[in-house]
Design a protein around this motif. Sequence first.
Motif: not given
Length: 327
Positions: A18-19, A22, A105, A107, A133, A156, A159, A191-193, A214-215, A218, A285
């Motif tokens: 989830s972001m 975007i 999901f 959060l 999460r 998570t 990272d 999650a993370g990195g 996530g990243t 993008i 953001l």
Amino acid sequence: MNRVCEILGIEKPVVQGSMTWITSAELAAAVSNAGGMGILGFNAGQTEMTPDPIETAERMRAEIKKTRALTDKPFAVTYMMPMPGDVFGEPLLNVILEEGMKNIFVLGFGFDPAYEAGVIRGLKEKGLTVLYRAIDANVIGSKMIEEAGADIIVATGADEGGGVSGSNTVMGTFSVVPMIADAVNIPVMAAGGIVDKRTAKAAKALGAEGVYCGTVFIASKECRAAQACKDQIVNSKASDLLQFKDGGNIWRSLPTAAAKRAFDAHINGEGGEAVAKYMNEHGGLCAGQLFGDLENGVNCTSTAIDGIKAVRSCKEIVDDLTEGVEW
Ligand SMILES: Cc1cc2nc3c(=O)[nH]c(=O)nc-3n(C[C@H](O)[C@H](O)[C@H](O)COP(=O)(O)O)c2cc1C
């Protein structure tokens, strides 16, 4: 095919995180069509917020319908743990149920697990499959969330891109994932990195049964983030990131003018309020990532961006994340 795939009804244990701003029907559907699962995040498909909770929920209904038109595969909607006084959660949950969504999901925050467990119990009673999460993942909280009936926990590490837990003990993915995987019996996603096959394999080795990213999404062709934002991610290194802390979270942004102001305020000890002001005063953001304004906005990413070398399709990303991993 593993427990995560069985629970979510998908082929590959890859979830697009989830972001805010975007995500959209196009991104979620592209990840789901690639065999993973997409998630519609806050402000999915939108260009501005509305203060009206009903309008917010109805916009999500429209995005759910749009996603359904693009895929017949499972996807999920983001539901923020409603805190006392929250007015957005109930109308959104009504839409999620009315639209017959199966996967949700959630959060959470992680600091009041007894309260959060009660909310999870309520969602399970409504027949939803819960992917949970916590911003601040911890062992006691994860056990209580498991007991409450959550189906999958996302662990998570720091990272990650976006807001990073601002608690005293900020743990990296290598610490958090085995800690949570050892604590619960339900599947844990890392999650993370995680941006490629190497990091996905590492996640598996740490005890994860899937990856939540996530990243890297993008920098996908189907993400509606601005080209300037994607290009900055592809052309930057983790050492370019500026880190600063607002009242609650740690943030890391690639060096935009707004990020430099927030970073200076952090270094000069001006306090969380000043940091948040500089980060968000011209759109934060939304400005940086959705509109590509690398002067006034911020572009917050994972520390693993050195592994993102091109803008790829979601299918290429999902295939990469699962290649050679015996999930
Ligand atoms: C720009 C950005 C915005 C994010 N916004 C949210 C959000 O609104 N809600 C949420 O639950 N997580 C949010 N996240 C966290 C992601 O869902 C995910 O946990 C994280 O990106 C995983 O780490 P990675 O970026 O290293 O893949 C965001 C992440 C990024 C990069």
